[in-house]
Motif scaffolding. Structure first.
Motif: not given
Length: 469
Positions: A420-427, A436-456
């Motif tokens: 789910t997170w790998r999909q969410l961080v793409k959007d 919004a989802l009540g997790v730490s920024p570090a956790t959200a960033m780790r999922h983004a890194t694993l998903a290869g999301a280009d958040f920059l």
């Protein structure tokens, strides 16, 4: 067989007639409705002409009778008085709130079935014999059993006893037994310091914020057990903890099962206490990359949650919160009624600071669940605040129960959450999702890194669009 105005009826229909309650379709009488009108709607005894004995001899209520002309509720009350009255013929004051809650439980037949079990009856009668001396210590003197802890929970839930953090007491008792089995005095002193001043303190700090979870209790036990094994392993090599070298650490990790990695908690504590020097604790492998569902599997799991009526609704809701919002199980089971809003045209839920819209048709399932939450038909919950009421008095569903259920339906909690997170961080950017989802920024960033999301790139695009505006 029984005979009614329109002929004989079978035993099943006869029992069903006693148990059908509501408002008569003909005269609006409220009570037992044994008959049916021409349209098949239930009718009372007078309107149907069916003669049933459903008037309780004791309370006069119109209800299904169970024994000697008494209804289920009156029989339950009699059994409660017998079980909770001491040898002096008096019910202890501390047991009276529980007795009142048992008498008032919505399903009296369930209460009667429970209180008649020999092991339950034995615990209740032992407590009744305590009189005014009934307290947690008196309960501890009874043989350990599920019945004892369930009844303790009832006493706490109905304010007959003060709250008690069961896992803290269980760990302290377990640690005392473990320490007694360690022969070497210095080794016992080290493990006692670790157990009492690290693990037990962490459980108590957690208790100040919330009730320590089963998972926290098990982690404390596991880290202590591995620490004991590690100390014994060092002794077998002729070493004391103060002489620990990096080579010894590497040998411990390499020479046994992966559970040896759990010694890291003890090693970090030993470093902080300056019991060991100049060592590096190996990092355990991150299994997040392997523990995930593919997109087709996640879609199939969401489809099953929405359409499979054979699954318990609470499990469907739990799975949906993982598959749609990436929530960890230990957090979703602790959701409170105040965290869900079904009063408006849009169903909303709150995991962090923000309210989030729950998409249809999952929102309909959530509304249905909240309108008729399970596990509320007994005396276990007085004023239940939980979205997912548990089986134990005053508690929400255990994370272990939900995780096991999610595995059974093919949506393991960790794999589903990661997918789910790998999909969410793409959007959306990780920082926004974290809030919004009540997790730490570090956790959200780790999922983004694993998903290869280009958040920059996402942030740069947002900046460019704002500049154009």
């Amino acid at each position: 067989m029984a005979r009614w105005p329109d002929g004989s009826v079978c035993g099943y229909c006869y029992r069903a007639a006693h148990r059908t309650r509501g408002k008569c379709s003909q005269c609006s009488h409220e009570g037992v409705l044994p008959g049916r009108d021409a349209d098949g709607k239930p009718t009372c005894r007078d309107c149907s002409g069916i003669k049933l004995n459903v008037d309780c001899r004791h309370c006069g209520a119109e209800d299904e009778l169970y024994r000697a002309g008494h209804c289920w509720r009156c029989v339950l009350a009699q059994e409660i008085d017998i079980a909770l009255t001491g040898v002096d013929g008096v019910m202890p004051d501390r047991l009276k709130p529980v007795a009142a809650a048992l008498r008032a439980m919505p399903r009296a037949n369930s209460g009667l079935t429970w209180i008649r079990q020999p092991h339950v009856r034995q615990v209740l009668q032992r407590l009744a014999s305590c009189g005014d001396g009934l307290d947690h210590d008196a309960l501890d003197q009874l043989p350990a059993s599920r019945a004892r802890e369930y009844i303790r929970g009832l006493l706490i839930e109905h304010r007959a006893l003060p709250p008690r953090h069961r896992h803290i007491d269980d760990y302290a008792e377990w640690l005392t037994r473990k320490l007694a089995a360690i022969e070497d005095a210095e080794e016992r002193r080290i493990i006692e310091r670790f157990g009492r001043w690290h693990n037990l303190r962490r459980l108590r700090r957690h208790a100040q914020r919330n009730n320590p979870t089963q998972g926290a209790f098990l982690r404390a036990k596991q880290s202590t057990t591995v620490a004991i094994d590690f100390i014994e392993w060092l002794r077998g090599r002729g070493l004391a903890l103060e002489h620990l070298r990096q080579a010894d650490i590497d040998g411990w990790y390499a020479g046994g099962p992966t559970t040896r990695g759990l010694v890291e908690t003890f090693l970090y504590w030993a470093i902080s206490q300056r019991l060991v020097h100049a060592i590096t604790v190996p990092r355990r492998a991150d299994n997040d990359a392997a523990a995930t569902l593919g997109d087709p599997q996640r879609i199939d799991a969401i489809r099953r949650v929405l359409t499979d009526d054979s699954l318990a609704l609470s499990i469907r809701i739990s799975a949906g919160l993982v598959l749609l919002f990436g929530q960890p199980v230990h957090r979703l089971v602790a959701l409170r009624i105040d965290d869900a809003d079904t009063t408006g045209t849009v169903v909303r839920i709150r995991f962090g600071d923000d309210w989030l819209e729950v998409p249809e048709p999952f929102s309909d399932l959530l509304k249905t669940h909240l309108a008729a939450r399970p596990n509320l038909q007994t005396a276990a919950h007085r004023d239940c605040p939980w979205v997912f009421p548990g089986f134990r008095p005053g508690q929400h569903l255990s994370p272990q129960h939900v995780r096991a259920a999610l595995r059974e339906i093919g949506a393991p909690a960790l794999a589903s959450r990661t997918a789910t997170w790998r999909q969410l961080v793409k959007d959306a950017p990780p920082a926004v999702l974290a809030e919004a989802l009540g997790v730490s920024p570090a956790t959200a960033m780790r999922h983004a890194t694993l998903a290869g999301a280009d958040f920059l790139s996402y942030a740069a695009t947002r900046t460019a669009n704002r500049d154009k505006a």
